[in-house]
Design a protein around this motif. Structure first.
Motif, PDB file in Angstrom:
ATOM      1  N   GLU A 209      51.571   4.414 -39.305  1.00  0.00           N
ATOM      2  CA  GLU A 209      51.352   3.083 -38.741  1.00  0.00           C
ATOM      3  C   GLU A 209      50.562   3.165 -37.442  1.00  0.00           C
ATOM      4  N   LYS A 210      50.938   4.122 -36.579  1.00  0.00           N
ATOM      5  CA  LYS A 210      50.211   4.283 -35.317  1.00  0.00           C
ATOM      6  C   LYS A 210      48.786   4.773 -35.570  1.00  0.00           C
ATOM      7  N   ILE A 211      48.638   5.696 -36.513  1.00  0.00           N
ATOM      8  CA  ILE A 211      47.298   6.192 -36.838  1.00  0.00           C
ATOM      9  C   ILE A 211      46.420   5.048 -37.314  1.00  0.00           C
ATOM     10  N   ASN A 212      46.971   4.187 -38.140  1.00  0.00           N
ATOM     11  CA  ASN A 212      46.219   3.039 -38.645  1.00  0.00           C
ATOM     12  C   ASN A 212      45.834   2.095 -37.507  1.00  0.00           C
ATOM     13  N   THR A 213      46.740   1.930 -36.531  1.00  0.00           N
ATOM     14  CA  THR A 213      46.472   1.039 -35.401  1.00  0.00           C
ATOM     15  C   THR A 213      45.265   1.500 -34.594  1.00  0.00           C
TER      16      THR A 213
END
Length: 711
Positions: free
Chosen positions: A199-203
């Motif tokens: 999720e953080k990588i996608n952000t």
């Protein structure tokens, strides 16, 4: 102080006399709202922003002078304060210049250079750096082989450590590197291979191969990069042409008259000093400056958004039914009178899984009839759209206008001590519904109860300097509260606390007095509150309203100190004072020149207030009718033109509520109609209702791209 006033005036591009007069008022304890509203003749009609900037600049310059004095004293105690150094310190105009001059004299932790000095190698360093240099540095170094220095090579290495530190502390060298970083630095980002949170990588995926000149990086980009690095998703670097910078430092540092062997040793010391000391130090300094700039931009955006939100139009004089929508746990419903007082609460289950629409409709109709409800405030979070559909299909919306209201921060209020004190026998869901309804009735009065950071407008508010953010937001809230005015007999202590001169403690005393003695009959009754003296009354009285007062001027923005002027006007017209407010026929007969002794600006303001006594600068509330066919993101298709409401404004665009869970992004590049837009706030405002065109729908990332360019 005179120098500070003149410097502040120069930096702010304001006349010295205006800055001096404002500074004197501030020093006397006058508040910014009071000065801008009631001392226009003194300041030359400066506005709140200008007065606030004067206050901030004087404080900054005062801190600079205090630091200058501390540096002078510290160097004097070392017995190293030459006349030339003192002059340079006194001429320094920035904190960076001061700290550069102080750096060689600042107490240091134990360094390689300090160790070399302790070993007696500073004379060798000076010989190498001298105009003549050393024809044979190795031979000269042999004289320093003693004690802890075991060889000529160790002596030379220690001497070069001292020279490297001199280079790093050299003002010209520091300015060279500083200028290189400011002009030529490029910030680069890449994904941290150790990052494992999808999720953080996608952000932060948009920054996975980021490269941009630092001098022109947008504030939101810089703060996003910093957050990505802090969360372990991104790796950042700041790159410049080090060889070019080193060459410039060498040209400035190495004395060409010296011997070739000495020049080579100094060149080696420059390389070491640059890479080990100078570049890291200046990079940290410049990075902090860039961060400060980015934070200021973010704080300004947040402040602008907050001002617009706080000054959103109140519903005015209508009883409201507020609904906090939900599915499994039902929808909390509260009935409020036009002042936001809780009349009743209930719960309905019109949505899945129960779908008891008949009982829900009966409950709502009963509350509407019993409490003469004229409007419905519907929270905008979970089940909002489903509940809106129920209100429409059941016919409830035909009886009352339905307003969709932001729930941002409602849960913060519902769990607060304030909410518990106000509704000790109600649970958090009822308190949250009350907050939703009150936001429609009077947004300003309700939102001042909530930490501005929780209201949900702005960008990266949790990443910026919290002290500066709090100060900026307090200024905005205070400005909004005083521009609208506050009813002395109904205001909460939170609202009263923002009135000029009052503060939290005095606001609590005012409410305690009001509770014990009943409503205030006039403004002057405020002086009966314990510890509320003449100064507080002077600052606050003009912003407080007492509609019940026998003196109609107590319900205007006319300050009590100006009542004698109004009384003179009435006498000159041969009427009673209470005949003047809102009587344009009489007001048109007033000759302002007869009262010139009071000041032109003051007289103009008095006449304006008499024309519209008790005026509220906020306009009536607008509503948005969302497209009924759009219930979730799957219903949104490119090419659609949809009605929406501006929820938030950032440096890169605006987020638009189109009636579903996901807000659409109206990017700044899609705002201009035939022109390039650099500031989204120039095009849209918080709560503005606009039509938008759907450009793209990313179902995987739950993102909607919007445009208004072709509309």
């Amino acid at each position: 102080m005179a120098d500070i006033i003149e410097t502040a005036a120069q930096r702010l591009n304001l006349p010295v006399n205006k800055v001096r007069a404002t500074a004197q008022l501030l020093a006397s304890g006058a508040t910014i709202p009071f000065i801008s509203r009631y001392r226009k003749e003194v300041t030359g009609n400066l506005n709140e922003i200008e007065i606030n900037n004067i206050q901030l600049e004087i404080e900054r310059l005062t801190r600079l002078e205090e630091r200058r004095d501390a540096i002078i004293e510290a160097i004097r105690q070392q017995d190293k304060l030459s006349d030339d150094l003192l002059q340079r310190i006194n001429e320094a105009s920035t904190a960076a210049e001061l700290e550069d001059l102080y750096l060689p004299y600042r107490p240091k932790r134990r360094t390689r250079a300090s160790i070399a000095r302790d070993r007696g190698l500073e004379p060798l360093a000076r010989m190498i750096m001298s105009d003549k240099g050393l024809p044979d540095p190795q031979a000269a170094a042999e004289r320093f082989v003693k004690g802890e220095v075991k060889s000529p090579d160790e002596a030379l290495a220690g001497a070069l450590d001292i020279i490297a530190e001199w280079i790093a502390e050299s003002v010209p060298a520091r300015n060279i590197v500083r200028n290189h970083l400011r002009r030529e630095a490029v910030v680069r980002a890449s994904l941290n291979p150790k990052a494992d949170d999808p999720e953080k990588i996608n952000t932060f995926r948009a920054y996975s191969s980021f490269s941009h000149p630092m001098r022109s990086i947008a504030s939101h980009q810089y703060l996003a990069l910093q957050r990505g690095q802090a969360e372990g998703v991104l790796r950042l670097s700041i790159d410049i042409d080090d060889d070019k910078a080193i060459d410039e430092v060498k040209k400035r540092t190495i004395k060409q008259s010296g011997t070739v062997p000495s020049r080579k040793l100094v060149a080696d010391a420059v390389d070491d000093g640059y890479r080990r000391l100078l570049r890291p130090q200046i990079e940290t300094e410049v990075d902090a400056l860039w961060r400060e700039t980015a934070e200021k931009a973010a704080i300004n955006i947040f402040s602008d958004n907050l001002r617009q939100l706080l000054l959103a139009a109140p519903l005015r004089e209508r009883n409201v039914l507020a609904i906090d929508p939900g599915y499994r746990t039902g929808c909390k419903v509260v009935a409020l009178d036009s002042n936001g007082n809780l009349l009743a609460d209930d719960i309905i289950y019109p949505n899945e899984p129960k779908r008891d629409t008949v009982a829900a409709m009966r409950t709502l109709m009963r509350l509407i009839d019993e409490y003469e409800i004229e409007a419905i405030a519907l929270g905008d979070r979970t089940a909002s759209r489903a509940t809106a559909d129920f209100l429409r299909s059941s016919g409830i919306a035909d009886f009352c206008e339905v307003f969709v209201v932001s729930e941002n921060g409602a849960s913060v209020y519902s769990a607060s001590d304030l909410a518990r004190e106000e509704f000790p026998d109600k649970d958090v869901t009822v308190r949250g519904a009350v907050s939703i309804g009150r936001r429609l009735i009077d947004p300003l009065a309700e939102l001042v109860k909530i930490d501005p950071k929780s209201i949900g407008v702005g960008q990266y508010q949790h990443d910026v300097d919290q002290t500066e953010l709090r100060r900026a937001l307090d200024f905005v809230v205070e400005s909004c509260v005083n521009s609208v005015g506050v009813n002395l007999n109904t205001a909460s202590p939170q609202l009263l606390g923002y009135v000029a001169g009052i503060g939290r403690q005095m606001a609590a005393r005012i409410v305690e007095y009001r509770t014990a003695h009943g409503a205030f009959a006039s403004r002057h009754d405020l002086l009966n509150v314990p510890r509320l003296g003449a100064k507080i009354f002077e600052q606050a009285a003009g912003f407080l309203r007492v509609p019940e007062s026998s003196n109609p001027l107590d319900n205007t923005g006319i300050h009590p100190e100006s009542y004698p002027i109004v009384e003179r006007m009435a006498r000159d017209l041969n009427v009673d004072t209470d005949q003047l407010p809102a009587n344009n026929a009489l007001i048109d007969r007033i000759d302002p020149t007869r009262y010139a002794d009071a000041g032109q600006e003051t007289v103009s303001d008095i006449i304006a207030e008499l024309r519209r006594p008790g005026r509220d600068p906020r306009e009536g509330a607008d509503n948005v009718e969302f497209d009924p066919t759009i219930k979730e993101i799957d219903d949104v298709k490119p090419g659609m033109i949809l009605p929406g409401k501006v929820n938030n404004i950032t440096a890169f665009g605006a987020f638009i509520d189109i009636g579903i869970k996901e807000n659409g992004l109206l990017h700044v590049s899609q705002m201009g109609r035939g022109r390039r837009v650099s500031n989204p706030a120039e095009v849209v405002k918080i709560n503005q209702i606009i039509n938008v065109k759907v450009l793209d729908v990313d179902l995987e990332r739950r993102r909607i791209s919007l445009s208004i360019k072709d509309l």
